[in-house]
Design an enzyme around this catalytic site. Structure first.
Site, PDB file in Angstrom:
ATOM      1  N   HIS A  80      -3.085  -1.410  -2.912  1.00 14.21           N
ATOM      2  CA  HIS A  80      -4.187  -0.501  -2.621  1.00 14.21           C
ATOM      3  C   HIS A  80      -4.057   0.695  -3.553  1.00 14.21           C
ATOM      4  CE1 HIS A  80      -4.369  -2.045   1.802  1.00 14.21           C
ATOM      5  NE2 HIS A  80      -4.851  -2.916   0.943  1.00 14.21           N
ATOM      6  N   ASP A 139      -3.967  -4.431   6.636  1.00 15.24           N
ATOM      7  CA  ASP A 139      -4.374  -5.366   5.592  1.00 15.24           C
ATOM      8  C   ASP A 139      -3.176  -6.213   5.165  1.00 15.24           C
ATOM      9  OD1 ASP A 139      -6.073  -6.613   3.754  1.00 15.24           O
ATOM     10  OD2 ASP A 139      -5.557  -5.200   2.170  1.00 15.24           O
ATOM     11  N   SER A 159       0.860  -1.181   0.000  1.00 14.73           N
ATOM     12  CA  SER A 159       0.000   0.000   0.000  1.00 14.73           C
ATOM     13  C   SER A 159       0.892   1.225   0.000  1.00 14.73           C
ATOM     14  CB  SER A 159      -0.940  -0.044   1.214  1.00 14.73           C
ATOM     15  OG  SER A 159      -1.907   0.984   1.131  1.00 14.73           O
TER      16      SER A 159
END
Length: 186
Positions: free
Chosen positions: A40, A131, A13
Site C-alpha cells: 500500500h 487487506d 502496508s
C-alpha cells in the site's frame, strides 16, 4: 534453483517496508520463482518505492499484459490493482478501492490462488487494515502455503491478525523463519 513454489507473493502496508527490505536481501539470484510484491502506498504522489526496495536486485513494475518471468521481482504499480491472468501475464486494473486500497493485496492473492494454486506461497506482513487476509485464505484453500508475520513483531498487527482469525491453516512465523522458507531451507 528450483523451488517448491512457482510464485511467491508478499503483501504489506504500514510498518512493512523495513521488514520487506530485510526479506528481499536474502532472495537468491538463482531463485526461479518470481516474487510479486504488493505494498500500500499513497495514490497521488510520486513514489520511489521501487528504488527504496532495490538494494541488490532490480525491482520491476510490470506493464499490462507483460508475462510473469522466472528469476524476477515485481512491485505492483502505484494506484493499480495487480492481477495475474491464466496465461501468466499481468493485468493492471483501475477499478474501485478494495479495503481502502489500490493496489489491493486481496485481489493479487486471489488471482495467484486461481492461477498457481498449490504451487503458490503467500506472505502477509505488517499493516493497519484487513487487506490480504481473504486472499491469503484463498491461496491456502487452493492448496498453496499462507504465512503471516508474527503479529507480536509487526509494527501494525491488524493485517496478520485478520488473516489468523479468518484462515484455517495459516502459519505464523518470525521474519527469520519466513526468510528460510523463501531460500528453501525449510
Amino acid at each position: 534453483m528450483k523451488n517448491r513454489f512457482d510464485v511467491i507473493t508478499i503483501g504489506g502496508s504500514a510498518g512493512s517496508l523495513l521488514v520487506l527490505t530485510d526479506i528481499l536481501d536474502v532472495v537468491p539470484y538463482h531463485l526461479a520463482a518470481p516474487v510479486i510484491i504488493v505494498l500500500h502506498r499513497l495514490r497521488n504522489v510520486q513514489s520511489e518505492m521501487g528504488r527504496l526496495l532495490s538494494s541488490k536486485r532490480r525491482i520491476i513494475e510490470p506493464e499490462d499484459k507483460e508475462p510473469v518471468k522466472e528469476h524476477s521481482i515485481y512491485l505492483a504499480p502505484q494506484n493499480y490493482h495487480l492481477l495475474i491472468e491464466a496465461e501468466k501475464t499481468f493485468m493492471l486494473d483501475y477499478s474501485e478501492l478494495v479495503n481502502y486500497s489500490r493496489p489491493s493485496i486481496d485481489m493479487t492473492f486471489s488471482s495467484i490462488a486461481d492461477v498457481y494454486g498449490p504451487r503458490s506461497l503467500g506472505i502477509l506482513l505488517s499493516g493497519a487494515n484487513k487487506d490480504g487476509a481473504a486472499g491469503l485464505c484463498q491461496i491456502i484453500a487452493a492448496g498453496g502455503r499462507g504465512i503471516v508475520q508474527d503479529p507480536e513483531t509487526a509494527a501494525f498487527d491488524a493485517m496478520p491478525q485478520s488473516a489468523i482469525q479468518m484462515c484455517d491453516g495459516v502459519q505464523i512465523l518470525s521474519i527469520e523463519d519466513i526468510k528460510k522458507i523463501i531460500i528453501g531451507e525449510t
